[in-house]
Structures are given as structure tokens and as C-alpha cells.
Design a protein around this motif. Structure first.
Motif, PDB file in Angstrom:
ATOM      1  N   ASP A 379      23.611 -48.026 -78.786  1.00 41.86           N
ATOM      2  CA  ASP A 379      23.951 -47.673 -77.410  1.00 41.86           C
ATOM      3  C   ASP A 379      23.590 -48.779 -76.425  1.00 41.86           C
ATOM      4  O   ASP A 379      24.286 -48.995 -75.432  1.00 41.86           O
ATOM      5  CB  ASP A 379      23.254 -46.375 -77.002  1.00 41.86           C
ATOM      6  CG  ASP A 379      23.800 -45.167 -77.753  1.00 41.86           C
ATOM      7  OD1 ASP A 379      24.948 -45.267 -78.240  1.00 41.86           O
ATOM      8  OD2 ASP A 379      23.090 -44.142 -77.835  1.00 41.86           O
ATOM      9  N   THR A 380      22.514 -49.472 -76.699  1.00 45.33           N
ATOM     10  CA  THR A 380      22.095 -50.551 -75.805  1.00 45.33           C
ATOM     11  C   THR A 380      23.129 -51.664 -75.772  1.00 45.33           C
ATOM     12  O   THR A 380      23.498 -52.180 -74.704  1.00 45.33           O
ATOM     13  CB  THR A 380      20.734 -51.119 -76.240  1.00 45.33           C
ATOM     14  OG1 THR A 380      19.771 -50.067 -76.251  1.00 45.33           O
ATOM     15  CG2 THR A 380      20.279 -52.211 -75.278  1.00 45.33           C
ATOM     16  N   LEU A 381      23.616 -52.054 -76.948  1.00 46.25           N
ATOM     17  CA  LEU A 381      24.648 -53.076 -77.017  1.00 46.25           C
ATOM     18  C   LEU A 381      25.932 -52.615 -76.330  1.00 46.25           C
ATOM     19  O   LEU A 381      26.586 -53.379 -75.621  1.00 46.25           O
ATOM     20  CB  LEU A 381      24.949 -53.432 -78.482  1.00 46.25           C
ATOM     21  CG  LEU A 381      23.912 -54.289 -79.211  1.00 46.25           C
ATOM     22  CD1 LEU A 381      24.304 -54.440 -80.674  1.00 46.25           C
ATOM     23  CD2 LEU A 381      23.778 -55.655 -78.557  1.00 46.25           C
ATOM     24  N   GLN A 382      26.264 -51.340 -76.523  1.00 49.26           N
ATOM     25  CA  GLN A 382      27.496 -50.818 -75.911  1.00 49.26           C
ATOM     26  C   GLN A 382      27.401 -50.805 -74.391  1.00 49.26           C
ATOM     27  O   GLN A 382      28.365 -51.146 -73.695  1.00 49.26           O
ATOM     28  CB  GLN A 382      27.797 -49.409 -76.442  1.00 49.26           C
ATOM     29  CG  GLN A 382      29.085 -48.818 -75.898  1.00 49.26           C
ATOM     30  CD  GLN A 382      29.844 -48.030 -76.934  1.00 49.26           C
ATOM     31  OE1 GLN A 382      29.917 -48.412 -78.098  1.00 49.26           O
ATOM     32  NE2 GLN A 382      30.410 -46.918 -76.516  1.00 49.26           N
ATOM     33  N   ASP A 383      26.266 -50.437 -73.862  1.00 52.20           N
ATOM     34  CA  ASP A 383      26.078 -50.440 -72.411  1.00 52.20           C
ATOM     35  C   ASP A 383      26.169 -51.861 -71.847  1.00 52.20           C
ATOM     36  O   ASP A 383      26.767 -52.096 -70.792  1.00 52.20           O
ATOM     37  CB  ASP A 383      24.723 -49.830 -72.040  1.00 52.20           C
ATOM     38  CG  ASP A 383      24.676 -48.330 -72.279  1.00 52.20           C
ATOM     39  OD1 ASP A 383      25.769 -47.723 -72.431  1.00 52.20           O
ATOM     40  OD2 ASP A 383      23.573 -47.767 -72.318  1.00 52.20           O
ATOM     41  N   ALA A 384      25.564 -52.798 -72.570  1.00 48.85           N
ATOM     42  CA  ALA A 384      25.617 -54.196 -72.124  1.00 48.85           C
ATOM     43  C   ALA A 384      27.042 -54.737 -72.175  1.00 48.85           C
ATOM     44  O   ALA A 384      27.487 -55.459 -71.278  1.00 48.85           O
ATOM     45  CB  ALA A 384      24.694 -55.046 -72.987  1.00 48.85           C
ATOM     46  N   LEU A 385      27.770 -54.352 -73.233  1.00 46.21           N
ATOM     47  CA  LEU A 385      29.156 -54.797 -73.363  1.00 46.21           C
ATOM     48  C   LEU A 385      30.012 -54.260 -72.217  1.00 46.21           C
ATOM     49  O   LEU A 385      30.837 -54.978 -71.645  1.00 46.21           O
ATOM     50  CB  LEU A 385      29.728 -54.345 -74.713  1.00 46.21           C
ATOM     51  CG  LEU A 385      31.190 -54.715 -74.981  1.00 46.21           C
ATOM     52  CD1 LEU A 385      31.374 -56.233 -74.951  1.00 46.21           C
ATOM     53  CD2 LEU A 385      31.646 -54.143 -76.323  1.00 46.21           C
ATOM     54  N   LEU A 386      29.816 -53.003 -71.872  1.00 42.70           N
ATOM     55  CA  LEU A 386      30.571 -52.407 -70.764  1.00 42.70           C
ATOM     56  C   LEU A 386      30.309 -53.165 -69.466  1.00 42.70           C
ATOM     57  O   LEU A 386      31.220 -53.389 -68.668  1.00 42.70           O
ATOM     58  CB  LEU A 386      30.200 -50.935 -70.603  1.00 42.70           C
ATOM     59  CG  LEU A 386      30.878 -50.186 -69.444  1.00 42.70           C
ATOM     60  CD1 LEU A 386      32.392 -50.255 -69.572  1.00 42.70           C
ATOM     61  CD2 LEU A 386      30.420 -48.734 -69.401  1.00 42.70           C
ATOM     62  N   ALA A 387      29.060 -53.580 -69.256  1.00 38.97           N
ATOM     63  CA  ALA A 387      28.733 -54.342 -68.050  1.00 38.97           C
ATOM     64  C   ALA A 387      29.494 -55.672 -68.022  1.00 38.97           C
ATOM     65  O   ALA A 387      29.982 -56.096 -66.962  1.00 38.97           O
ATOM     66  CB  ALA A 387      27.231 -54.587 -67.974  1.00 38.97           C
ATOM     67  N   THR A 388      29.622 -56.328 -69.172  1.00 42.02           N
ATOM     68  CA  THR A 388      30.361 -57.596 -69.198  1.00 42.02           C
ATOM     69  C   THR A 388      31.854 -57.370 -68.988  1.00 42.02           C
ATOM     70  O   THR A 388      32.528 -58.186 -68.341  1.00 42.02           O
ATOM     71  CB  THR A 388      30.140 -58.350 -70.518  1.00 42.02           C
ATOM     72  OG1 THR A 388      30.701 -57.616 -71.619  1.00 42.02           O
ATOM     73  CG2 THR A 388      28.669 -58.610 -70.760  1.00 42.02           C
ATOM     74  N   VAL A 389      32.378 -56.274 -69.531  1.00 40.11           N
ATOM     75  CA  VAL A 389      33.800 -55.954 -69.330  1.00 40.11           C
ATOM     76  C   VAL A 389      34.091 -55.787 -67.842  1.00 40.11           C
ATOM     77  O   VAL A 389      35.061 -56.335 -67.304  1.00 40.11           O
ATOM     78  CB  VAL A 389      34.186 -54.685 -70.116  1.00 40.11           C
ATOM     79  CG1 VAL A 389      35.562 -54.173 -69.678  1.00 40.11           C
ATOM     80  CG2 VAL A 389      34.186 -54.962 -71.618  1.00 40.11           C
ATOM     81  N   ASN A 390      33.242 -55.035 -67.164  1.00 40.76           N
ATOM     82  CA  ASN A 390      33.422 -54.837 -65.723  1.00 40.76           C
ATOM     83  C   ASN A 390      33.264 -56.153 -64.966  1.00 40.76           C
ATOM     84  O   ASN A 390      33.972 -56.404 -63.986  1.00 40.76           O
ATOM     85  CB  ASN A 390      32.409 -53.814 -65.207  1.00 40.76           C
ATOM     86  CG  ASN A 390      32.704 -52.414 -65.684  1.00 40.76           C
ATOM     87  OD1 ASN A 390      33.857 -52.089 -65.960  1.00 40.76           O
ATOM     88  ND2 ASN A 390      31.679 -51.584 -65.799  1.00 40.76           N
ATOM     89  N   GLY A 391      32.330 -56.993 -65.414  1.00 38.55           N
ATOM     90  CA  GLY A 391      32.109 -58.270 -64.745  1.00 38.55           C
ATOM     91  C   GLY A 391      33.305 -59.194 -64.852  1.00 38.55           C
ATOM     92  O   GLY A 391      33.718 -59.812 -63.866  1.00 38.55           O
ATOM     93  N   VAL A 392      33.882 -59.299 -66.047  1.00 39.28           N
ATOM     94  CA  VAL A 392      35.053 -60.166 -66.229  1.00 39.28           C
ATOM     95  C   VAL A 392      36.242 -59.629 -65.428  1.00 39.28           C
ATOM     96  O   VAL A 392      36.956 -60.385 -64.761  1.00 39.28           O
ATOM     97  CB  VAL A 392      35.412 -60.290 -67.724  1.00 39.28           C
ATOM     98  CG1 VAL A 392      36.731 -61.045 -67.893  1.00 39.28           C
ATOM     99  CG2 VAL A 392      34.293 -60.998 -68.481  1.00 39.28           C
ATOM    100  N   ALA A 393      36.450 -58.317 -65.481  1.00 40.31           N
ATOM    101  CA  ALA A 393      37.577 -57.725 -64.741  1.00 40.31           C
ATOM    102  C   ALA A 393      37.445 -57.979 -63.245  1.00 40.31           C
ATOM    103  O   ALA A 393      38.422 -58.280 -62.557  1.00 40.31           O
ATOM    104  CB  ALA A 393      37.652 -56.224 -65.027  1.00 40.31           C
ATOM    105  N   ALA A 394      36.221 -57.866 -62.731  1.00 38.23           N
ATOM    106  CA  ALA A 394      36.008 -58.098 -61.306  1.00 38.23           C
ATOM    107  C   ALA A 394      36.232 -59.558 -60.942  1.00 38.23           C
ATOM    108  O   ALA A 394      36.814 -59.877 -59.899  1.00 38.23           O
ATOM    109  CB  ALA A 394      34.594 -57.681 -60.909  1.00 38.23           C
ATOM    110  N   GLY A 395      35.781 -60.460 -61.819  1.00 40.80           N
ATOM    111  CA  GLY A 395      35.940 -61.878 -61.541  1.00 40.80           C
ATOM    112  C   GLY A 395      37.378 -62.348 -61.619  1.00 40.80           C
ATOM    113  O   GLY A 395      37.852 -63.133 -60.799  1.00 40.80           O
ATOM    114  N   ILE A 396      38.119 -61.846 -62.607  1.00 37.42           N
ATOM    115  CA  ILE A 396      39.521 -62.202 -62.764  1.00 37.42           C
ATOM    116  C   ILE A 396      40.390 -61.421 -61.776  1.00 37.42           C
ATOM    117  O   ILE A 396      41.494 -61.820 -61.437  1.00 37.42           O
ATOM    118  CB  ILE A 396      39.985 -61.898 -64.214  1.00 37.42           C
ATOM    119  CG1 ILE A 396      39.251 -62.827 -65.196  1.00 37.42           C
ATOM    120  CG2 ILE A 396      41.479 -62.069 -64.384  1.00 37.42           C
ATOM    121  CD1 ILE A 396      39.633 -64.275 -65.083  1.00 37.42           C
TER     122      ILE A 396
END
Length: 400
Positions: A379-396
């Protein structure tokens, strides 16, 4: 796919006893459906009951997502343009007022892009005082998130719609049409050669976070329409979102490299430049391609490959990144520019500033994907991955 698809929904409403039936809007989305749209609507209009039902006003939706996934962005754009022309001509001859409903997504691979450019590039007569479009996902917040921004967005829509109605663009010459036919056909051929190859879907699922996106609970619908591992079963949003996350932006340009570069090699560069100057549709198409390429980064995509893909897929990744470099080189020749976004320095600077934050997020995401694929239900890895997904989407500034 057929006139009966519309009539079946009308029958369902009748059998359900709905007192005030909802209007039924046909959606034409795949390449084959866009080509058949005129015949399907003609079949419907030949039915007296249906003509009485619509009372002189027809709404038809054209979809940008699956048409692009089916045949590539360039071919889809041309098929959408021609389908609109045919529907406009048919409804005019039948004295039916047509409203075209544009099913656009936020990303360029799904028909997204600057509103005024998109509207001004539509064929003459397709915007006759009214227009309907979809706004979805992150685009709702960005365009309508505050009262001032919402008013500004509506002003852009209104002025562009008025301009397209009062001063419609001239129809392209037969020479331009013939060249566009050739470009679209070659683009679709090259696109399908890549995406329908035996190993491509397996490569896609390992080189991108496509599999993980389906388990992150961030979409309104399942990632796939039906069981299966093929590209046809995958919805357009995760297809594009996954490539956006790795910064390859493949759906926005794949196939164009073959079409443009071969046309240049055959001596048609001057004609292509004339099409950019004199045809708003072609100018808009290449402007959106330029923006997509400015957001792409082959080195970041290569990093995902290095961490995530088996050695037997190395040739596929290398080929795609070579195609990315090729399409950029040929586009700059057609636009007669030295660099991407040469005439949009503020936008170029904005993307450059965002890259300083985006690149580390991409590197972290690739490592998280590698670790998650080695772990089970972390779950920890999944939560961290979701944060990166949101970060890339916001940046792009793109999801699907």
C-alpha cells in the motif's frame, strides 16, 4: 455503427414508457464509423417517424478518442474533417439543422488543444451559430474552476464560434485535399504497422504504468471495455494517459513521422508549407503536433525502458524514440523553424521551467513501478505511485 443502433435506443425508451423521451445522439468514433456516418444518417432521415422525432434538428457526435487510437492522430483528424463536411452537406440538402457535438479530451491525442485554434480549423458550415463540446477531467477545473476563468473560457468559445459562423474558412484546394489524403493514408499505415505488431501491446504494458493505472481508482470507468489484452479492448483515456506519464506522448505523433518525412523526400516541402499558410485545418493540426512534441522527452522514456522492460523489447523502444526524433526534425522543416515553439517563447519557457520539477518525479515514478512489480500489494508503494501520477499530470497539464 448502424442506423439500427439509434432506433434500438428509441425503442427501449418507448417500451419503458418514458413520457418525455431523451434525445438520442449518434456517436461516430472509429475510422470506419466516421466514413460511414453520412450513409447512416441518410438511412435515419429516410424514415418518416425519425424525421418527425427530431423535428428538423439533428445532433451528431464525432469522437476524437477512439478514432485516434484506431488510426493515429493525423489520419483521425482528416477523417473527422471529412465526416463533418459530408454531414453538413447531407443535412443542408435535407433541410435539417445540424449541431455537431465534438467529443474532445484534454490531451492532444484525444483532440485537445487551444479552443480557438480547434474551432477555427473546422470545415466551413460545420459551425452554424452553435457548437457543442465535451469538457472533462482536469480541463473542467482549468477552464471553469473560478468565475473569472470560466467567463474567459466562455468568451473564447463564443467569439470563436461567432467568427467561424460569420467568416467561415475557405474550402481547401483539390491539390491540398489530394496531398492530405496521401499524408493521412501513409500516417495510418505507419501507425498500424507499429501498434498492431505482435509484441507491441506487451511492450506498452511493461514500459508504461498502464497496468497500475487500472488499480489506482482514479478514473470514472474501467480501463478496459472488455476482457482481452489487445489495443482494441483498451479505452482511449488510459492508452493516452500511460504514454503521457512516460513523456513519450506517442498517440499524438506516431505515424506522422512517416507521412511528413516521405513527403519531404519526394519533393513536396513547398506544398506542405503552403498548406500551413493557407489552410487553417492543416496549420492547426501541425501546431498541436508541435505542442505535443515540445512536451515529449525521449530520454525520460528511455529511462522507463531501462528499468522496466525486458531485453527482448529493447528494439521496440529504440525504434519509437528514433521516430520521435524523426518527426521533430521533419516538422521543423515544414514549419521553417530552428526549434519547437519558436514563435511561442512564453509557452516554451513555461515548459522549460516545469521540466525542472517534472523530471525528478518521472525518475521516482519509474523506480516505484520497478519496486511495485517486484512486491505484492504494498500500500505504501501504491500511495507513492499515485502521488507521482498526479504530479506528472499536473506538470504536463494532461491526463487522458
Amino acid at each position: 455503427h448502424h442506423a439500427s443502433d439509434v432506433l434500438a435506443v428509441e425503442l427501449l425508451q418507448k417500451e419503458a414508457g418514458i413520457a418525455r423521451p431523451l434525445r438520442v445522439v449518434p456517436l461516430f468514433e472509429t475510422i470506419d464509423d466516421l466514413r460511414a456516418s453520412q450513409d447512416i444518417v441518410a438511412s435515419l432521415l429516410a424514415i418518416p417517424w425519425y424525421r418527425n422525432r427530431i423535428d428538423g434538428r439533428l445532433e451528431a457526435m464525432i469522437g476524437y478518442s477512439d478514432s485516434s487510437k484506431d488510426g493515429g492522430r493525423l489520419a483521425a483528424a482528416w477523417e473527422l474533417y471529412q465526416a463533418q463536411e459530408r454531414l453538413v452537406a447531407l443535412c443542408k440538402s435535407e433541410r435539417i439543422h445540424l449541431t455537431l457535438f465534438h467529443g474532445r479530451g484534454g490531451s492532444i491525442g484525444r483532440g485537445g488543444g487551444p479552443t480557438h485554434i480547434a474551432i477555427s480549423a473546422q470545415p466551413a458550415g460545420s459551425i452554424d451559430g452553435n457548437l457543442r463540446v465535451t469538457e472533462q477531467g482536469e480541463m473542467i477545473q482549468w477552464k471553469f474552476g473560478t468565475p473569472d476563468i470560466a467567463v474567459r473560457s466562455l468568451e473564447i468559445y463564443s467569439t470563436a464560434t461567432l467568427a467561424a459562423t460569420l467568416t467561415p474558412p475557405a474550402a481547401p484546394s483539390e491539390a491540398f485535399r489530394a496531398r492530405m489524403d496521401s499524408l493521412a493514408a501513409r500516417s495510418m499505415e505507419a501507425y498500424r504497422e507499429v501498434t498492431r505488431a505482435d509484441r507491441f501491446v506487451d511492450y506498452f504494458r511493461t514500459a508504461t504504468p498502464e497496468l497500475e493505472l487500472g488499480s489506482l481508482q482514479i478514473g470514472s470507468r474501467p480501463a478496459r471495455r472488455k476482457a482481452g489484452n489487445g489495443l482494441s479492448s483498451l479505452r482511449a483515456i488510459p492508452w493516452i494517459f500511460a504514454w503521457t506519464q512516460t513523456r513519450l506522448h506517442l498517440p499524438a505523433w506516431l505515424g506522422v513521422e512517416a507521412a511528413l518525412c516521405e513527403a519531404i523526400d519526394e519533393g513536396h516541402l513547398d506544398e506542405l508549407r503552403a498548406m500551413v499558410t493557407d489552410w487553417p485545418f492543416f496549420q492547426s493540426t501541425l501546431s498541436l503536433l508541435e505542442l505535443a512534441l515540445a512536451k515529449a522527452d525521449g530520454q525520460i522514456a528511455a529511462h522507463y525502458d531501462a528499468l522496466l522492460t525486458p531485453p527482448e523489447f529493447t528494439d521496440i523502444g529504440d525504434d519509437l524514440r528514433a521516430r520521435l526524433a524523426q518527426v521533430e526534425q521533419c516538422l521543423l522543416q515544414v514549419l521553417d523553424q530552428q526549434s519547437l515553439l519558436e514563435h511561442s517563447p512564453n509557452l516554451a519557457r513555461s515548459l522549460e521551467l516545469r521540466s525542472a520539477y517534472l523530471d525528478p518525479i518521472n525518475l521516482i515514478q519509474a523506480e516505484l513501478l520497478r519496486r511495485q512489480r517486484l512486491a505484492d500489494d504494498d500500500d505504501t508503494l501504491q500511495d507513492a505511485l499515485l502521488a507521482t501520477v498526479n504530479g506528472v499530470a499536473a506538470g504536463i497539464k494532461n491526463t487522458g
